[in-house]
Scaffold this active site. Structure first.
Site, mmCIF file in Angstrom:
data_model
loop_
_atom_site.group_PDB
_atom_site.id
_atom_site.type_symbol
_atom_site.label_atom_id
_atom_site.label_comp_id
_atom_site.label_asym_id
_atom_site.label_seq_id
_atom_site.Cartn_x
_atom_site.Cartn_y
_atom_site.Cartn_z
ATOM 1 C CE LYS A 156 -3.843 2.259 2.381
ATOM 2 N NZ LYS A 156 -4.821 2.155 3.493
ATOM 3 C CD1 TRP A 157 2.975 5.605 -3.068
ATOM 4 C CD2 TRP A 157 4.531 4.089 -3.624
ATOM 5 N NE1 TRP A 157 4.075 6.296 -3.496
ATOM 6 C CE2 TRP A 157 5.047 5.391 -3.850
ATOM 7 C CE3 TRP A 157 5.336 2.991 -3.917
ATOM 8 C CZ2 TRP A 157 6.333 5.611 -4.366
ATOM 9 C CZ3 TRP A 157 6.610 3.210 -4.418
ATOM 10 C CH2 TRP A 157 7.106 4.507 -4.635
ATOM 11 C CG ASP A 158 -1.141 6.504 2.562
ATOM 12 O OD1 ASP A 158 -1.711 7.340 1.838
ATOM 13 O OD2 ASP A 158 -1.621 6.107 3.642
ATOM 14 C CG MET A 159 1.665 11.607 -1.459
ATOM 15 S SD MET A 159 0.469 12.935 -1.628
ATOM 16 C CE MET A 159 1.376 14.078 -2.634
ATOM 17 C CG ASP A 169 -8.174 8.073 4.729
ATOM 18 O OD1 ASP A 169 -7.825 6.991 4.219
ATOM 19 O OD2 ASP A 169 -7.389 9.024 4.920
#
Length: 613
Positions: free
Chosen positions: A446-449, A518
């Site tokens: 899971k690549w978050d920013m 979210d």
């Protein structure tokens, strides 16, 4: 197919059900002619008009594929450049074309300056989707600076006003529908935040009262993960035009002698009804856009540990959750934040991508071994683009962040953005992530920013080129993604940006699924996911069954309702499995079994909306 009518210099792009037609008139101008039902090519011809008077020019009335700045054109332009002598007008004249299979490039040259411009087009057999883009090349000996460089301009058919659809969302409320009738002036959708969504979206949908099944719908979606702008305008003649591309807000791009640049593509089309528009885009994504490894594959049911443990992760607690997850039927166990560096909260650790030895004395191998022994794959959360000031990385390289020297930094979520315009920062991300992903049996990332851009400034660029930061950042990000997905083609990457802040066709070229929001409240998610369905397949929308009362809204909804909403996406669970009652355990187990039975249809089937919100 694409064919060229040489006698009158007209190009016809033929899709499954439509013709898109434009050509070059006797003066060398690009002219749009038709977008809609298939017609006899002999019917296509240019209408020659003259200037009405000194205030109403012929050029200003033309429907064009690309509108350059200058001359007697006063409407919105798609391309604006500054040459070495300070001139900012662009005078394009046709020089030829190249047609190879289903791809067309139509070439123009500035009549006075060494600038080459090519308009790109591609069609896809069996679909009504057209790809459009622009290529620019500096053939001179001095730099050329672009102040606006959009990817496409469109002239919509007819004279009556169009209704435009976009989004008007925010964090926790992404992709909420917004509809506006444009009867005059300009309508703008855009992002200044360094990413592509949360508020408005990088696409247009235009129609005149279309329904799910009836009415002409025109649409275009920009495959770009940064600042964008969509401008729709209707003039006094009733002509509606749309332009879209990289946002010219705080933008410039200098093209050195001999250099060239290709804009992000736009994928556009015309359909009958909003439902068919969605199914065309869904099918296009599944067949042509997503990483090839995952186009035909159904994606796993996952469990994410965030709501259960947040930053407080360790082998024992994660293993206990994994045991319950396996017993319920979960296929992929994901440990979220907190496993690396000094990451005990959101104020430290980002940038230090090594396993926290206090939490995992033997590394991740013990936990991953436990998860694999239970018959599940293992996944991990990362946020590679960010750094905390309280980290080894920032202490070693404080110049690697996007911040203005000598000014207080506008903090967001206690973190700063790494300067991906720098090659050395890109290399750092590529190599550190390679070390993480190859250190153990990791099947999912899971690549978050988690923050938006402020303080646009790169110490790697001179003062006169600071307007290039936003776009060069996206190019650096794409390089990281391109390299890592090539090195790890079997890892399932999920994109995330504080929810759906970067949900676009550009990111989907690398990541086959994206966390939609979210906000996991079922009622909110029903509306959010409906918004996504207009331009994206359900197989890319990541949706979780979460705790109740919901963490964002405090609303209480039945477990069955939460599952019913999450099932229309990539279904996962994020509640604390240790808190499940015996009845809920049995219910979740039955839900997962039902989802597995129908997920081929739910993820890959043709999607029809019923009642819309």
């Amino acid at each position: 197919m694409i064919f060229y009518l040489e006698e009158n210099r007209i190009f016809v792009l033929e899709t499954e059900n439509t013709h898109y037609v434009f050509g070059i008139d006797s003066a060398g101008y690009n002219r749009h002619l038709h977008w809609g039902a298939k017609c006899d090519p002999a019917d296509y011809a240019f209408t020659e008009i003259g200037d009405e008077n000194s205030n109403h020019s012929m050029l200003d009335e033309y429907r064009q594929e690309l509108t350059p700045f200058g001359s007697t054109v006063y409407r919105t332009c798609d391309l604006k450049a500054q040459f070495a002598d300070g001139c900012r007008e662009v005078a394009l004249r046709y020089t030829g074309y190249r047609l190879e299979d289903d791809t067309l490039r139509v070439a123009f040259a500035d009549a006075y300056y060494p600038l080459q411009v090519r308009l790109g087009y591609r069609v896809y057999p069996g679909l009504d989707i057209i790809k459009r883009w622009v290529e620019v090349e500096n053939t001179g000996s001095a730099p050329i600076s672009f102040e606006r460089l959009f990817s496409a301009g469109f002239s919509l058919p007819g004279m009556d006003p169009y209704t435009f659809e976009n989004t008007n969302g925010a964090w926790g409320g992404e992709f909420l529908p917004c509809r506006t009738v444009l009867d005059g002036g300009n309508l703008v959708y855009e992002s200044h935040r360094g990413a592509s969504n949360h508020n408005q979206s990088p696409y247009f949908i235009a129609h005149r009262g279309a329904t799910e099944t009836r009415g002409a719908v025109y649409f275009g979606s920009l495959a770009y993960s940064g600042n964008f702008k969509v401008i729709a305008g209707r003039d006094l003649y009733g002509i509606t035009r749309v332009s879209l591309g990289m946002n010219d807000f705080d933008f410039s791009h200098t093209l050195e002698p001999g250099a060239h640049l290709e804009t992000p593509p736009v994928y556009c089309g015309k359909t009958e009804g909003l439902g068919e528009m969605s199914r065309q885009m869904n099918r296009f994504c599944l067949e042509h856009l997503l990483p090839s490894r995952f186009r035909a594959e159904t994606l796993p049911v996952l469990y994410n540990s965030w709501e259960a443990t947040e930053f407080n992760v360790n082998v024992a607690d994660q293993t206990r959750l994994a045991e319950i997850a396996a017993g319920i039927g979960v296929e992929l166990f994901v440990m979220d934040d907190g496993w690396f560096g000094a990451r005990n909260n959101d104020r430290a650790g980002l940038g230090d991508w090594f396993v926290n030895p206090a939490k995992f004395p033997g590394g991740l191998d013990e936990l991953i071994g436990n998860v694999n022994a239970l018959g599940m794959d293992f996944g991990l959360w990362v946020e590679p683009e960010m750094v905390n000031v309280n980290s080894h990385l920032y202490q070693a390289h404080p110049d690697w962040t996007i911040e203005i020297p000598g000014k207080p930094h506008a903090e967001g979520r206690n973190q700063r953005i790494l300067d991906l315009t720098r090659r050395e920062v890109q290399d750092y991300i590529i190599e550190t992530m390679t070390n993480v992903f190859s250190s153990a049996e990791i099947s999912y990332v899971k690549w978050d920013m988690n923050r938006t851009f402020t303080d646009y400034y790169s110490g790697a660029l001179p003062p006169e080129r600071q307007g290039e930061v936003a776009h060069r950042y996206v190019l650096g990000l794409y390089r990281c993604m391109r390299e890592l997905t090539a090195r790890f083609p079997d890892i399932l990457f999920e994109g995330c940006s504080a929810g759906g802040n970067r949900f676009d066709l550009g990111i989907l070229s690398y990541f086959p699924q994206i966390w939609a929001s979210d906000d996991t409240d079922a009622l909110c998610r029903a509306e959010i996911q409906t918004g996504y369905s207009y331009g994206y397949p359900m197989s890319v929308v990541s949706a979780h069954v979460s705790a109740c009362p919901n963490h964002q809204t405090l609303r209480v909804t039945p477990l069955e309702t939460r599952f019913a909403v999450a099932a229309f996406g990539i279904c996962g669970y994020e509640c604390n499995f240790c808190d499940l009652s015996r009845e809920d355990f049995a219910a979740v187990k039955a839900q997962i079994a039902l989802y597995k039975q129908w997920r081929e249809v739910l993820q890959k089937g043709r999607f029809y909306r019923g009642r819309t919100f």
